[in-house]
Write a protein that holds these residues in place. Sequence first.
Motif, PDB file in Angstrom:
ATOM      1  N   TRP A 184      -2.172  62.029  20.987  1.00 43.25           N
ATOM      2  CA  TRP A 184      -3.627  61.933  20.815  1.00 43.25           C
ATOM      3  C   TRP A 184      -4.204  63.299  21.117  1.00 43.25           C
ATOM      4  O   TRP A 184      -3.426  64.216  21.447  1.00 43.25           O
ATOM      5  N   ASP A 185      -5.525  63.473  21.033  1.00 43.87           N
ATOM      6  CA  ASP A 185      -6.023  64.824  21.308  1.00 43.87           C
ATOM      7  C   ASP A 185      -6.171  65.094  22.809  1.00 43.87           C
ATOM      8  O   ASP A 185      -6.769  66.070  23.214  1.00 43.87           O
ATOM      9  N   TRP A 186      -5.620  64.214  23.620  1.00 46.46           N
ATOM     10  CA  TRP A 186      -5.481  64.464  25.069  1.00 46.46           C
ATOM     11  C   TRP A 186      -4.101  64.018  25.552  1.00 46.46           C
ATOM     12  O   TRP A 186      -3.894  63.915  26.761  1.00 46.46           O
ATOM     13  N   ASN A 435     -11.928  51.296  17.491  1.00 47.25           N
ATOM     14  CA  ASN A 435     -12.593  52.549  17.809  1.00 47.25           C
ATOM     15  C   ASN A 435     -12.751  53.416  16.557  1.00 47.25           C
ATOM     16  O   ASN A 435     -11.741  53.813  15.947  1.00 47.25           O
ATOM     17  N   GLU A 436     -13.972  53.673  16.188  1.00 45.73           N
ATOM     18  CA  GLU A 436     -14.353  54.703  15.206  1.00 45.73           C
ATOM     19  C   GLU A 436     -13.784  54.523  13.805  1.00 45.73           C
ATOM     20  O   GLU A 436     -13.809  55.467  13.013  1.00 45.73           O
ATOM     21  N   MET A 437     -13.277  53.352  13.488  1.00 46.37           N
ATOM     22  CA  MET A 437     -12.711  53.188  12.142  1.00 46.37           C
ATOM     23  C   MET A 437     -13.797  53.025  11.087  1.00 46.37           C
ATOM     24  O   MET A 437     -13.694  53.563   9.997  1.00 46.37           O
ATOM     25  N   SER A 535     -21.937  54.975  23.624  1.00 47.36           N
ATOM     26  CA  SER A 535     -20.620  54.516  24.063  1.00 47.36           C
ATOM     27  C   SER A 535     -19.589  55.643  24.104  1.00 47.36           C
ATOM     28  O   SER A 535     -18.481  55.432  24.588  1.00 47.36           O
ATOM     29  N   GLU A 536     -19.937  56.819  23.592  1.00 51.27           N
ATOM     30  CA  GLU A 536     -19.057  57.997  23.719  1.00 51.27           C
ATOM     31  C   GLU A 536     -19.840  59.289  23.547  1.00 51.27           C
ATOM     32  O   GLU A 536     -20.711  59.386  22.687  1.00 51.27           O
ATOM     33  N   TYR A 537     -19.476  60.262  24.327  1.00 51.80           N
ATOM     34  CA  TYR A 537     -19.852  61.673  24.198  1.00 51.80           C
ATOM     35  C   TYR A 537     -18.999  62.349  25.264  1.00 51.80           C
ATOM     36  O   TYR A 537     -18.518  61.670  26.185  1.00 51.80           O
TER      37      TYR A 537
HETATM   38  C1  BMA Z   1     -13.393  59.965  20.821  1.00 51.39           C
HETATM   39  C2  BMA Z   1     -12.287  58.991  21.105  1.00 51.39           C
HETATM   40  C3  BMA Z   1     -10.917  59.517  20.992  1.00 51.39           C
HETATM   41  C4  BMA Z   1     -10.814  60.996  21.204  1.00 51.39           C
HETATM   42  C5  BMA Z   1     -12.076  61.606  21.727  1.00 51.39           C
HETATM   43  C6  BMA Z   1     -12.038  63.099  21.850  1.00 51.39           C
HETATM   44  O1  BMA Z   1     -14.080  59.707  19.681  1.00 51.39           O
HETATM   45  O2  BMA Z   1     -12.497  57.776  20.475  1.00 51.39           O
HETATM   46  O3  BMA Z   1     -10.339  59.158  19.782  1.00 51.39           O
HETATM   47  O4  BMA Z   1      -9.777  61.264  22.026  1.00 51.39           O
HETATM   48  O5  BMA Z   1     -13.093  61.256  20.883  1.00 51.39           O
HETATM   49  O6  BMA Z   1     -11.936  63.743  20.615  1.00 51.39           O
END
Ligand code: BMA
Length: 846
Positions: A184-186, A435-437, A535-537
Motif C-alpha cells: 500500500w502507499d504506507w 473505500n474510494e471505489m 472521513s479522510e484527509y
Molecule cells: C486514502 C486511503 C488509502 C491511502 C491514503 C493515503 O485515500 O483510503 O488508500 O493509503 O489515502 O494516500
Amino acid sequence: MINSNGQTSSVNTILLNGKWSFTQTDQNQWYDAKVPGTVHTDLLNQSIIEDPYYRLNERDVQWIDKKSWTYKKEFSLEKHQLDRDHIQLSFLGLDTYCTVVLNDVELGKPDNMFRTWEFDVKEILKEGNNTLIVHFDSPIEVGLEALKKHGYPLPAVNDQSEIGEVGDNKVSIFTRKAGYHYGWDWGPRLVTSGIWRDVELKFWDTAKINHVLVEQKVTKEQATITLVPEWSNNVSDLKYVVKVNGEKVIPTTSSDKLVEFEINNPELWWPANLGIPYLYDVELEVYQQNKLLDIYHQKVGVRTIKVVQKADKEGEGKSFYFEVNGRPVFAKGANYIPNDLFLPRVSDATYKHIIQSALDANMNMLRVWGGGIYENDIFYDLCDEMGILVWQDFMFACSMYPGDQPFLDNVKEEAIDNVKRLRNHASIALWCGNNEMEMAWAPHNPEAGWGWKQQYTKEQQKEIWANYEKIFHNILPEVVEENTDQQFYWASSPTGGNQNLATYEHTSGDMHYWGVWHGEHPFSDFRKYIGRFMSEYGFQSFPEFKSVKKYTIPSDYDIESEVMASHQRSGIGNLRIKKYMQDHYQVPTDFEDFLYVGQLLQAESIYSAIQAHREKMPFCMGSLYWQINDCWPVASWSSMDYYGEWKALQYFAKEANKNTSLIVNHDAKKVELKVASDVDINKNLTLEVALLDFQGNVLWEQSKNVKKVVSNITEEVFTEKTYKILGDYPKEKVVFVSQLKEGDQVIDKDLHYFVLQKELKLPEANVKVDFKQEGKHLIATFGSDQLIKNLFFEVNQDGVILSDNYFDILGGQTVKVMISSLNGEQIDPKNIRLKHLQQTMKTTIQ
Ligand code: BMA
C-alpha cells in the motif's frame, strides 16, 4: 462453558493452537510452527529469514508467497470426548487458499481469509492420535491463474506487483485476503499464508448456540432487549434464564425462537466524553428438560445510533451526522489500519495502547478501513468499553473486483460471518461497503474519477460497474439488513456528494479531502473545502529518530537513502514533505532535525484541519484524519508510529479534539475567536486574551465574559481589528494567547502566531528542567525565560507515556509534564533528550 453459578453447559471447546510443524510443501523438511501464526513469522522464528522490517530485507523474502506451505498438528482424544453427539472443527481464520485434511480425509478447500470455516468431524476423529493437516497454495500462483481466466486486468492501484516480482500482474483483487498484504502507499508487500486465528474443536450434545442477535428498543424509561439465538441443530422445548449484571430477570416473552426482557431506567451507553459508555453484562442460559445446553455472554450497551441525513438549506444538501441516544455527535477521530503485516503477533497490549491513545487524544470514532481486516474481537471490546464509535468498512479498497458467481457467493458468506460476529457491539455505528471505489470509478461523470474506466472497452466498463453494483448495492446492504438490528449501511466512503476531485464541492454525504497533500493545496485550504463529514484527509511524517534507529543503520540517515526510501511507499511522499516544509519552516539540513520538523509540519497541518472542521459545525459533523497507526516502520500519514510512539500529531490532535476548544484565526484585518464545543456549558466563563512578547511581557490584554457555550454550533466569542492588537510590535516577535476559563480552571488555552514558523524571530533559549519522582511517575517541570517553540523530549526507554510533548513554553512560564511507563518501569531522567524549534533554525536572535 461455565455459568455464573459454576454450572457447566453441554458445549465445550478445546483449542488446537500452539505448537504445530510446517514445511515448504515440495521439500518435506519440517520445522516447529506457532499457531495462530504466519509462514513469515514461522520462518523468522527458525532463523530461515531475517526480520523483513529491517532495512531492505523485505526484498529478500518475496519468494515466500510463490511457494506452497504445509502445516501439521498431531493431537490425541479420549473415548468420552468422541462419545459426544456432535464434534466440530472450526478455523476462525485461514490465510487463504488451502486444503484441510483430517486423518487422511479431505474436509474442504477454504478460500477466504475473512471467513470462519467449520467442519463436522465426529465420524473422522478417533481415539488416541489424530493428524490435522492444512496445505496452503501460493496466493500469488492462484491469483495469476485467476487473472488469466478473467481475461483482462482490473484496477488495483496499491498492489505493488513489481516489488513482488510478478511484473504488472495485479492479483490482489481475485483473493479474499487483506488488500494491504500486497502493498500500500504506507506498507510493504508481504503476502502471508497461515493459520492466522484460533483453531477450535467443539463438542456438544443436542445443540449449541451459533450466534445470537441482540435487538433493542430504547426509551428513556425502558429498554426492551430481545435475544434471538441461532442454533446448530433444530431444538425445541427450551427454557431460558437471563441474568443482567449477575441478577436473574423475568423475561416478558419467551419462546423457542427468542427471549425478551426489560431494563427499567437503563443506564445508557455514551460515546467518550459525552457520558459513560455503560455496558450491561447479559448472560443467557438455555435449558432443555433441566439440562443446561449452552450459555451465551454479551456486554450490551443500551443506546440508539442513527445516521441523520436531512435535507437542509445549506447549499441544497443533506446533513450527515451520527445521533446517539437522540443527541447529535460530532465524530472526532481517525482512520485505522491493521497493526502489523503479521497479524497474529499483535498483542492485546498493542490493541489497548492504540485504543487508549485514541481516547486520550479525545477521539470518539475510529474508521476500520477497507484495505485491512475485520478486526479481532478485542478491538471492538475495547471500543465498547472506552466509548469509541466504529465506522466499519467491508474489506474492499481502491480497486475494482471480479463478479463471477463463486466470488459473489464467497463475499456474501464473508459478510454474513463478520456482521454476525460484530453486530452486537455497542460501538458499531455504521457499515460501509468499500473505500474510494465509487469516487475512483465515478460511474455517472465521464470527467471525474481516477482515470480507471477510460482504460476499458464499453463492454468491460459495463461489466465492471455491474459487478460493483452486485456487491455494494445488493449483497452487502441485504446482509446488513437481514442480520442486524437496523444498522446503517453506506455503500462507499466517500459517497453521497459530488465526488469530483476537481471541485471538492460537498453538500451531502461524506468526503475525502486530499487537496492538501495529493493536490498540493496550501494548508489554509482546509478551511475552504469542507464537507458534511470528513472521513479522510491527511499529511505524512517520518517516525521520530529513536524509532528510525530501530530499522536502519547510520549510513541510512538521509531521507533519500535507499533504506529510508524503501520505508516511504508514497511516490510523492518526500517531495511533498520537502515542499510544504519549505513553505512553512526553515528546512534543517541535519537528518534528526528534519524528522522532528517534519512531525511538527504534519501536526500543524492536521491540527488546522480538525479546527477548520469543528469551526464549521453543524454543517460539518465529523473529522477523521488519515490515519492513527502504522503496520510497519515507515514514513506515513500516521499519528502513532509502528512502535506505538506518539508523533507530534497525536498530541496536537488531543488539543484540537478537546470537548471545548478555542479556534483562533487572523488575517490582515481582524483577529477572530470562536468556541467549538461538544457539550453545552451554562455557566459564566471568562475569556482572557493577551499579546505577549517572547520574554513573556504583556503588550496588550483584554478579558470578557462568555455567558454560555452551546454544543455543536461553533460561535464567535471575540473579534478585534488586527492592528489594534498588534500596535507597532513586530509580528514575528509576538504571540497571541487566549484562555477560556471557568473561575481559575482553564477550559482551553491557545497560542496563536501571526507569521509562519520560518518567519518567527525566535530567541535563543535554554530550557530548565526539574525532575521529581512521584510514585512510578516522573514529573518534569520545564521552564525558560524566553519562549521555547515546540519542546520535544525524547525518552530513550520503550513503552513511555507522556502527558504532553512538542508544546510551546511562554517566556517566564513553566509547564509540567507527567512521564510514565506502560510496563510500570521507573523512568530514568538520564534517558531524556530535549530539542526545540529554535535549535533547528539558522536565524535565531542572540
Ligand atoms: C486514502 C486511503 C488509502 C491511502 C491514503 C493515503 O485515500 O483510503 O488508500 O493509503 O489515502 O494516500
